[in-house]
Design a protein around this motif. Structure first.
Motif, short mmCIF file in Angstrom:
data_model
loop_
_atom_site.label_atom_id
_atom_site.label_comp_id
_atom_site.label_asym_id
_atom_site.label_seq_id
_atom_site.Cartn_x
_atom_site.Cartn_y
_atom_site.Cartn_z
N LEU A 58 0.83 -1.21 0.00
CA LEU A 58 0.00 0.00 0.00
C LEU A 58 0.86 1.26 0.00
N LEU A 59 1.94 1.24 0.78
CA LEU A 59 2.85 2.39 0.81
C LEU A 59 3.51 2.60 -0.55
N LEU A 60 3.86 1.51 -1.22
CA LEU A 60 4.44 1.61 -2.56
C LEU A 60 3.43 2.18 -3.55
N LEU A 61 2.18 1.77 -3.40
CA LEU A 61 1.12 2.30 -4.26
C LEU A 61 0.91 3.79 -4.02
N VAL A 62 0.92 4.21 -2.76
CA VAL A 62 0.76 5.63 -2.43
C VAL A 62 1.95 6.43 -2.97
N CYS A 63 3.15 5.88 -2.85
CA CYS A 63 4.34 6.58 -3.37
C CYS A 63 4.26 6.73 -4.88
N ALA A 64 3.72 5.75 -5.56
CA ALA A 64 3.61 5.82 -7.02
C ALA A 64 2.57 6.84 -7.45
#
Length: 182
Positions: free
Chosen positions: A132-138
Motif C-alpha cells: 500500500l505504501l508503494l502504491l501511495v508513493c507511485a
C-alpha cells in the motif's frame, strides 16, 4: 548602525556564513555516500564471486537463491544511494522496494513451511502495508514538484511550463532594460 544579514551569525568574534557551512557539509555527505557506493559495489562483486563458486560445487538451491536475492538487495540499495546523490533526498519508493525484497529473501532462505503461523501472518501484514505504501508513493507527486520552482518537474503540464518561461523572460527583459549597458 548596519543591519546584520539573516544568513550570517556571530560566533567567536568571527562572521561565519551559514550557507557556505551547509554547502560544505552537503559536499562532505556526498563524499560519504560515494564511499558507501564504492563499498556496496565491492560487496556486490564479492557476492557474485560467491555465487560463481557456489555454482561450481554441488548445487544448493537455497544458498544460491539467497545469494542472488542478496545481490538484488544490494543493487536496490545502490540505486537508493544514486537517487540520494541526484536529488539529495531519500526515495521512499525505493526504500520500500528494498524492504519488500529483503522480506522475501528471508522467506526464501528460511522456507515458507518452516516459519510459524504468527510470523507468516506478520510477514503477510507487513507486505500488505508495504505494498500500500508503494502504491501511495507511485500515485503521489514528488515533493520537489510542489515547491515554487517547478521548472524541472516532469509532472507539470507543458503549457504551464511555457507560461512560466514566458514570465521569467519578461522579468529578465525588464531587468535588462533598466540596467545601463556596460
Amino acid at each position: 548602525m548596519q543591519k546584520r544579514f539573516k544568513s550570517r551569525f556571530l560566533f567567536c568574534d568571527r562572521w561565519l556564513d551559514r550557507h557556505s557551512i551547509v554547502r560544505n557539509m552537503e559536499a562532505f555527505q556526498d563524499l560519504i555516500v560515494i564511499v558507501l557506493c564504492f563499498c556496496l559495489f565491492a560487496v556486490m562483486l564479492m557476492q557474485l564471486w560467491g555465487i560463481f563458486i557456489a555454482l561450481t560445487q554441488p548445487l544448493d538451491y537455497k544458498l544460491v537463491t539467497a545469494k542472488v536475492l542478496f545481490v538484488l538487495i544490494l543493487v536496490e540499495l545502490f540505486r537508493l544511494l544514486m537517487v540520494y546523490l541526484q536529488e539529495h533526498s531519500i526515495s521512499v519508493g525505493v526504500a520500500v522496494e528494498v524492504t519488500i525484497v529483503s522480506l522475501l529473501r528471508e522467506v526464501v532462505v528460511h522456507g515458507a513451511l518452516e516459519i510459524s503461523e504468527v510470523k507468516t501472518a506478520a510477514i503477510c501484514g507487513l507486505l500488505f502495508i508495504l505494498g500500500l505504501l508503494l502504491l501511495v508513493c507511485a500515485k503521489t507527486p514528488h515533493m520537489d514538484c510542489m515547491s515554487a520552482n517547478t521548472k524541472f518537474c516532469p509532472i507539470v503540464h507543458t503549457k504551464s511550463r511555457e507560461r512560466q518561461n514566458d514570465l521569467e523572460f519578461q522579468y529578465s527583459r525588464h531587468y535588462d532594460e533598466n540596467q545601463p549597458l556596460a
